[in-house]
Structure formats: C-alpha cells, structure tokens
Design an enzyme around this catalytic site. Structure first.
Site, PDB file in Angstrom:
ATOM      1  N   ASP A 334       1.032  -1.267  -0.067  1.00  0.00           N
ATOM      2  CA  ASP A 334      -0.186   0.377   0.202  1.00  0.00           C
ATOM      3  C   ASP A 334       0.511   1.203   0.082  1.00  0.00           C
ATOM      4  OD1 ASP A 334      -2.701   0.985   0.757  1.00  0.00           O
ATOM      5  OD2 ASP A 334      -1.738   1.523   2.314  1.00  0.00           O
ATOM      6  N   GLU A 365       1.527   0.400  -5.237  1.00  0.00           N
ATOM      7  CA  GLU A 365       1.489   1.611  -5.192  1.00  0.00           C
ATOM      8  C   GLU A 365       2.367   2.506  -5.500  1.00  0.00           C
ATOM      9  OE1 GLU A 365      -3.075   2.043  -4.251  1.00  0.00           O
ATOM     10  OE2 GLU A 365      -1.733   2.059  -2.567  1.00  0.00           O
TER      11      GLU A 365
END
Ligand code: CA
Length: 667
Positions: A334, A365
């Site tokens: 994340d 990400e």
C-alpha cells in the site's frame, strides 16, 4: 519527555545507529517446550518491565518481571517455562515516563490486538500444513482482489452461517449459491474462473474494527500488529492462536485449489501515532519535518520512516515472516511511494535468495497521498523512479487504467471505452506494458514484470458503476466487455477487483472503506444473474494463458508488438506470439480495440486468420482448437475485396494465424 525535534537529532546523529543497530532477527517472543524468551529493542529506555497475563484482556498481570538490558539497546527476559498461550505487554520507562505498550514484534495477540501473546508457532499449524506447497508458478499472474469478510458474508454464498465472513469460509471447496448444489460460489467459483492469485486485503491485525462485533466492517488499512493476523475474521477473536491457525487454513485451502495468495501490506503508516513503535522508541519509526511537525504523506496521520535502519529491518523481517510462516506467495504494498527504493529492492533480493528469482510476487502503489519527509538521499518508490526498482518489483499502472476509462479523481473525464479523446496512445503503451522507447512519456518500465495492468481495484468506483455513470444504458455491457477485452490482452500482470466480472456495484460510492458490509459484500446472486459477463472474463483468462506473446515478462517483450495503428476510437496491432519451444498454436496475433460505434475496415496480410475472440464471445478459440472455428472475415464482417473485412463496433477482435510474423508483410 524530549520533543520530536530533539528525538530526531538524537537518531540522526551517526553514533546512534553505530551504537544501537541490532542486526539479529530474534526480536519479539520465541516460545517452545524448552522455554520462552522475550526481546525488545528500546535504546532510550531506562527500564523495561514485562507483564504476563492469563487472558487477552481484563484480569491483571499474574506476574511482572524487570527485563535485563543487553547489547545494542535490546532488553531481555528468558525463562525455562513454556509460556505458549500466555499474553504479555511491556511497561517502558523513557525520560522518566512509564508507558504500557504491546510488543511491536508480537506474533500473536489477544482481542483487538491490545495484549501480545507468546506463541509456539508449531502448535498453530493446521493438520496437513507441513504438506502445503505453493502451487506451481502460473503462466500468467491473474490477481483477484478479495476482502475476507466481503467474500462470504452474504447468505447467497452458501457458506454455513457461523463461518460467513471468516477465514474459515475459504475451507469450503464446494460451496454453491444458497447451497443449491449447482452454481459455484466462493472458492469453487474462483477455481472455475481461472484466476491464479487471490490478493487478500489487509489480514494483519488492524485497529478500526471491534473484533467482538460480528458485522463491523472496514477495509483494514490501519495496522496495529504487523505480524499478527486480524482477529475479526477469526471464529474466536478472543483466542490468540485461533486467528493464526485459521489464516493458515485459508492459505492452505487456496493452495489446494491451485490458487496462490498475495497479502496486502501497509507498512507506510500505523493506525495511530500512539503505536507500539512510538511507545518503545519515540519518533524513531516516524518521519517528521524539520520543525517537528508530523509528516503525513499517507493522509492517515503519520508516515513510517522506512529509510531508518531498524525500521527497514523491521519491514523486511515482517515480509519474510509472512512468506515463511504463512506461506504467502506475494505482497502488495500500500502507498509504496512512501517507502524507499533501496528497501523494496532489498526485500526483492532477500525473497529471491530464499524462494528463487521472482517467485514471490512483489508490487505496490507507486504513489503517495501527499508529501512525505523522507530523509534526503533516499529515493521514494514512486512511478517516476521505476528505473531504480528491480525488474521484479511491480507497480499498479494508473496510466493504462485512466486511458481505459478516464481519471478516477476527475470523474467527468472519459477514457478510450467511454468516449474520451486522445486515449489511443496510452492504450498502445498499455498494450506494451509501458516498455520500449521512452520518448514522449512520463515513465518507462524495464519489463512487463514491473506493470500491473488493471481497470479497477477496491479504491474508487467499481467498473460497472463507472460505466453506468458515463455511457448510455444500451452500451453498458458492451463497454464492460470492451474494457476487459483490452486490458486482459495488454502485457504485464493482470489484476481485478472481485466481482468486476459480474457487474459488482457499490451504488456509485467511490470510497467504501467503512461503509456497511451490506454494501461491500459480494452478492453471489449477481454472479449468477450476470454469468454471461463472468463467462466472457473466464474465456479471456483461459485464452490469455495460451498467448505467450502477451504473457512474456522479459525486457524485450515489447518488441513482439508490431504494426501498431491508431485512429480516434480505434487501436490495432500484431503480436509475435511464438514461444521458446515454437509450440504456440498461433504464431501471430492481430488485435483490434474498436471503441467506435461503426465497424472499422481492416486489411490484413495474406494468411489464414482464425477468430479467437470478439466483442461477444471470448471462447471462439476453443472452436479453432476443436477444428470447427471460423476463419476471418466471417460472413457478417465481409466488407472489402479479398481478405479485407470490418471489425465490429464497440468491441475487441482477436485473431490468430499459424504463420510466423516474420513471414508476413506487416506495415
Ligand atoms: Ca484487529
């Protein structure tokens, strides 16, 4: 107590890490029949006390002992007793203040993760665990993003009530719609669908849900105990061993069906700043600006300082722990843009050393939610720094996503499938997984292994909601098929939000992280009602596995794409589909993405072109294999002289030829 600035100066001084960097991986609690040891890294502590409890909450400690100071700021306590199942916490005295804290390195915890637990991990293995093996490396990475509670919460899942929404639901390998015995749901549905990885949204212990409340819901991006499974998915959240055993059972069940497991990890921030990190080594694990204000690039209140040596070790050890102890096959980071490239590459190297090159998937990400106070010299793992990341560290490709259907933020903006202008270039780069010459674009990937090609994830609107918001009703399903037909034939690894293939809706909501489970849960009735679309995805997954030209993850894969052409609403290209042993049935592919209403004239080089898939049917390739397939142009597509024909509007067209691409005259 010192201020954040004072702490920062203390840690930044070169003597700190020289004196206190602890390189061994034995922090936390180790426990077995021969005894139990506790180790806590806390260089600034003046004293540390260990409290032992019979339970994860409530009753006071039955014993308190003073820990011994050891080397490099590590506090120790060892006993010959087997303390398996005993709960514990610490009281740490720093600058004269005494604070209670859980163990940042805990491998077990009580309800809501408040007390840590001593655990002999061997005793948490479910039966058969020693035989659990990672399924063989799939031909293609097709990742299905799943939330444990969403997966089986709905009664239509056919999972017995007491196991809905839990890890246990994964152990049912033959569940059916409302138990009708016919239509597969949950794990049997996934096996049938043909995905090769399941990405579990956070299953480490997070803080936003009271584990006692059965219907509470959150995505779980709020870590409390990084190395402990979340308790709300356990059938017994109050029993610290149950969550460990049950998560292992879920992984084992997925493996038994040939599906690998990716874990979503959130090392970029913690639920609160008032964390175990902060209580044991104040301000060491967090970034602050020069004036002492807390860095908040995560938009969640704090940023973990991945570039600090002990913090980097912590994250690395945590990843290795999940891979080893829970048999995880991949990690999705994340807000990876808040971590540094050096750490990501180091994690890659260590995983490769243990499991083989690229064997464990690693991607994240490549962005952050805001500016972060990363120490100067460290390079954030942002998209623009892809060139500094190992070829086997991947990123979610928002460029392909946006070229497909428009920005997820500026929701007025359209993409290729819903009438946007100037998206064709992005679609073509997406097809080549952003590899090849870099001119004229923001970034370039080293190889398709760096690119996760996708249309939707848990963030933002579901694909169906986006489509129904932006195109006329009679085109909804066509556009969904067009979107799938495009991104599932782009190079790179493939990724989708669970239910995308059966028109999953959240009623237009773009951020359902704490919306009720009733909105977030997977509706298995919908999977049955919309089986036509799901079948279309399924056919594309199966076809994809037969197309080595698209599955190729090597750095020159982009050179397989030739003769690319674009015009408004129209993109086409050829693919060299030969594999290493020359055994691919179709040596050359031709793909057309037609987002126009009108059929588009297509002229192809002389060859027999077999129809593999079109906008309606993604399984035509099966007829070709069976000898009953149609040759292009079919009756309905005849348009010009000789071999010329038309590619129907609003759809993809995928053709294959047995002739090699080099024998063709491709311009
Ligand atoms: Ca929790």
């Amino acid at each position: 107590m010192r201020t954040a600035e004072e702490w920062n100066a203390y840690y930044t001084d070169s003597s700190f890490e020289k004196s206190f960097f602890y390189g061994k991986s034995d922090l936390g609690c180790s426990c077995g029949p021969d005894g139990t040891g506790f180790r806590l890294w806390s260089p600034p502590a003046q004293a540390v006390y260990l409290n032992l409890y019979r339970d994860g909450e409530g009753l006071p400690a039955f014993r308190q002992v003073a820990m011994e100071p050891g080397e490099k700021g590590v506090w120790k306590y060892e006993t010959s007793e087997d303390l398996h199942g005993v709960y514990y916490d610490y009281e740490v005295v720093i600058d004269g203040e005494r604070n209670r804290t859980g163990d940042p390195y805990a491998k077990g915890a009580g309800i809501n993760g408040q007390r840590s637990m001593a655990v002999d991990l061997k005793r948490t293995d479910p039966s058969g665990w020693e035989k659990d093996r990672r399924p063989p490396r799939p031909v293609e990475n097709i990742v299905y993003e799943l939330h444990v509670k969403e997966f089986s919460w709905d009664a239509s899942s056919g999972i017995p009530k007491e196991h809905r929404g839990t890890y246990r639901a994964f152990t049912y390998t033959d569940s059916t719609l409302n138990g009708d015995g016919i239509h597969p749901t949950c794990l049997s549905y996934l096996k049938n669908l043909g995905v090769t990885y399941v990405q579990l949204m956070p299953v480490f212990d997070y803080g936003s849900v009271d584990e006692r409340k059965k219907d509470a819901f959150n995505w779980g991006y709020d870590p409390v105990n990084y190395n402990v499974p979340e308790g709300s998915y356990s059938t017994k959240p109050g029993d610290g061993t149950a969550r460990i055993r049950e998560l292992k059972e879920a992984v084992m069940a997925l493996h038994s069906q040939g599906i690998r497991v990716v874990m979503d990890v959130v090392y970029n921030h913690t639920y609160h700043l008032d964390s175990w990190f902060q209580k044991t080594v104040p301000w060491y694990y967090y970034r602050t600006w020069e004036d002492g204000t807390v860095s908040d690039g995560s938009a969640c209140g704090n940023d973990v300082a991945s570039e600090r040596a002990m913090c980097a070790s912590y994250i690395l050890d945590s990843v290795l722990y999940w891979a080893e102890e829970y048999h995880m096959d991949g990690f999705r980071f994340d807000l990876m843009g808040l971590l540094d490239t050096e750490l990501m590459n180091r994690i890659r190297r260590e995983l490769d050393k243990r499991y083989g090159q690229g064997e464990i998937l690693l991607y994240g990400e490549p962005w952050a939610a805001g500016h972060t106070a990363m120490k100067s010299g460290a390079v954030p793992a942002l998209k623009k720094n892809l060139c500094f990341l190992d070829a086997n560290v991947g990123v979610f490709c928002d460029d392909t996503r946006n070229a497909l259907k428009g920005s997820v933020i500026e929701t007025e903006e359209r993409g290729f499938i819903n009438g946007g202008e100037d998206c064709e270039e992005g679609i073509l780069w997406g097809a080549a997984a952003w590899c090849g010459p870099a001119s004229g674009r923001e970034f370039r990937a080293k190889a398709p292994s760096q690119i996760i090609t996708y249309a939707t994830s848990h963030d933002n609107q579901t694909l169906w909601d986006r489509i129904t918001d932006t195109v006329p009703k009679d085109l909804w399903e066509k556009m969904n098929r067009l979107c799938a037909g495009i991104y599932l034939t782009c190079q790179g690894s493939l990724f989708l939000l669970s239910g995308e293939e059966f028109k999953r809706t959240k009623n237009g909501m773009d951020n359902s992280y704490c919306a009720p489970i009733g909105l977030n849960r997977l509706d298995w009735k919908l999977a049955w009602e919309n089986r036509g679309l799901a079948e279309y995805y399924r056919g594309l997954f199966a076809l994809r596995k037969k197309l080595p030209g698209l599955c190729d993850k090597t750095k020159d894969a982009w050179t397989r794409i030739r003769g690319a052409k674009k015009a408004p609403g129209l993109v086409s290209f050829f693919v060299d589909n030969e594999d290493e042993n020359g055994s691919a049935r179709w040596k050359t592919l031709f793909l057309v993405y037609n987002a126009r209403k009108e059929a588009a004239p297509i002229a192809l080089p002389e060859a027999k072109w077999e129809v593999l898939a079109d906008g309606e049917n993604s399984r035509l390739w099966e007829d070709q294999e069976g000898g009953s397939g149609k040759v292009w142009p079919r009756e309905q597509e005849r348009g010009g002289k000789g071999g010329a024909g038309k590619a129907p509007g609003y759809g993809v067209l995928i053709l294959g030829s047995r002739r090699q691409i080099d024998e063709m005259d491709i311009r």
